[in-house]
Design an enzyme around this catalytic site. Sequence first.
Site, PDB file in Angstrom:
ATOM      1  N   TYR A 124      27.842  77.882 -76.813  1.00 46.42           N
ATOM      2  CA  TYR A 124      28.068  77.379 -75.461  1.00 46.42           C
ATOM      3  C   TYR A 124      29.399  76.646 -75.331  1.00 46.42           C
ATOM      4  CZ  TYR A 124      23.254  78.538 -74.328  1.00 46.42           C
ATOM      5  OH  TYR A 124      22.084  79.206 -74.111  1.00 46.42           O
ATOM      6  N   LYS A 171      19.394  80.067 -88.527  1.00 46.31           N
ATOM      7  CA  LYS A 171      19.507  81.430 -89.050  1.00 46.31           C
ATOM      8  C   LYS A 171      20.533  81.366 -90.187  1.00 46.31           C
ATOM      9  CE  LYS A 171      18.752  85.984 -88.608  1.00 46.31           C
ATOM     10  NZ  LYS A 171      17.445  86.640 -88.806  1.00 46.31           N
ATOM     11  N   ASP A 204      13.867  83.817 -86.034  1.00 48.90           N
ATOM     12  CA  ASP A 204      13.024  84.979 -85.695  1.00 48.90           C
ATOM     13  C   ASP A 204      11.570  84.714 -86.094  1.00 48.90           C
ATOM     14  OD1 ASP A 204      14.541  84.959 -88.014  1.00 48.90           O
ATOM     15  OD2 ASP A 204      14.502  87.117 -88.321  1.00 48.90           O
ATOM     16  N   ASP A 228      17.670  77.053 -76.340  1.00 48.73           N
ATOM     17  CA  ASP A 228      17.588  77.578 -74.979  1.00 48.73           C
ATOM     18  C   ASP A 228      16.538  78.696 -74.914  1.00 48.73           C
ATOM     19  OD1 ASP A 228      18.160  78.085 -72.369  1.00 48.73           O
ATOM     20  OD2 ASP A 228      20.151  78.925 -72.695  1.00 48.73           O
TER      21      ASP A 228
END
Length: 334
Positions: A124, A171, A204, A228
């Site tokens: 972002y 991740k 995930d 988000d």
Amino acid sequence: MMHNITLIYGDGIGKEVIASAKEIIDYSGADINWDIVEAGYSAQERYGTPLPDHVTDSIKKNRIALKGPVTTPIGKGFRSVNVALRKQLNLFANVRPIKSYDGVDSIHKNVDFVIVRENTEDLYSGVEHMVGEDAAESIKIITRKASERICRFAFNLARKENRKKVTLVHKANIMKLSDGLFLNSGIKCSKEYEDIQFEDMIVDAMSMKLVQSPQDYSVIVAPNLYGDILSDLSAGLIGGLGLAPGANIGENIAVFEPVHGSAPDIAGKNIANPTSAILSGIMLLKYIGEVNRAETIEKALKEIFKDKAKCTEDLGGSLGTREFTQEIINQMKG
Ligand code: NAD
């Protein structure tokens, strides 16, 4: 005590749901002087910018704001007002409670966790460029300072709300440097909070586990993008975006706003569910110390949820935004 609070209706259903939250907060008896300012499309038309300086000045002065969603043009046009506000006011923590309520049809019951989303960096940051004509790059920025700050915020929130576990989402198996730094920051902070259990989860796997057993989580801390996405996923678990409130918190400033967007598909039709905005208002009242009034509103909401005839369409009822608001006020009177 009188509180000066900035109020931004925002775009689309913002005008309807924030009006509802304001009416209910006012009815609760909280002594609030609303400083009403415009941001988003209407501000763009009137002032030539979607985020005029007087809006940020008002929030800086009052230190508290209730804000509706603001439309962000996709792929062109002005940059996100939300991202700009969060950056300009250094609102580094986005706090999104996910709670199921009796009477609301939802995929899961007995859900009660909080997502703490880092609000100032990650993808972002808006650092994007074209590489020639056929490729584009977005730069993911993760710093130690912001990562440790958000992790400490999550642990402190866990302590304050008597929550026993913090789950850090990442991740780092793929983005070994950026997400690795976020993960290592969490591991480092966890040593300072040995009374709180700490675990980490790859994003995930986290998505699947949240869908299967959201009751296993208490505080989830995540970088901006994962936070988000998981927020909307989590709202879906407890009955939809109409039920998910949020707060953007900085050192001395807090901006409360629903998780959902301006919902142009239902704007102006008096069908939006204002609960998310009302719950954001409840968070605001608690933040300014008006805990009893906040609890009165929440109690009324819980009663209303038990009777579908008093609810909006997305909750299985047939009432409009204004009629639902009136039911809550009637319940508070009772
Ligand atoms: P959205 O959250 O506005 O809507 C997604 C879906 O949920 C729509 O079908 C909508 O009708 C429904 N929905 C949302 N809120 C609801 C409510 N209170 N009651 C009943 N149904 C509700 O997401 P979107 O359509 O992807 O985004 C629309 C605009 O909002 C975009 O410009 C986006 O950038 C902006 N946005 C702003 C914010 C913010 O200001 N904080 C947050 C998210 C999206």
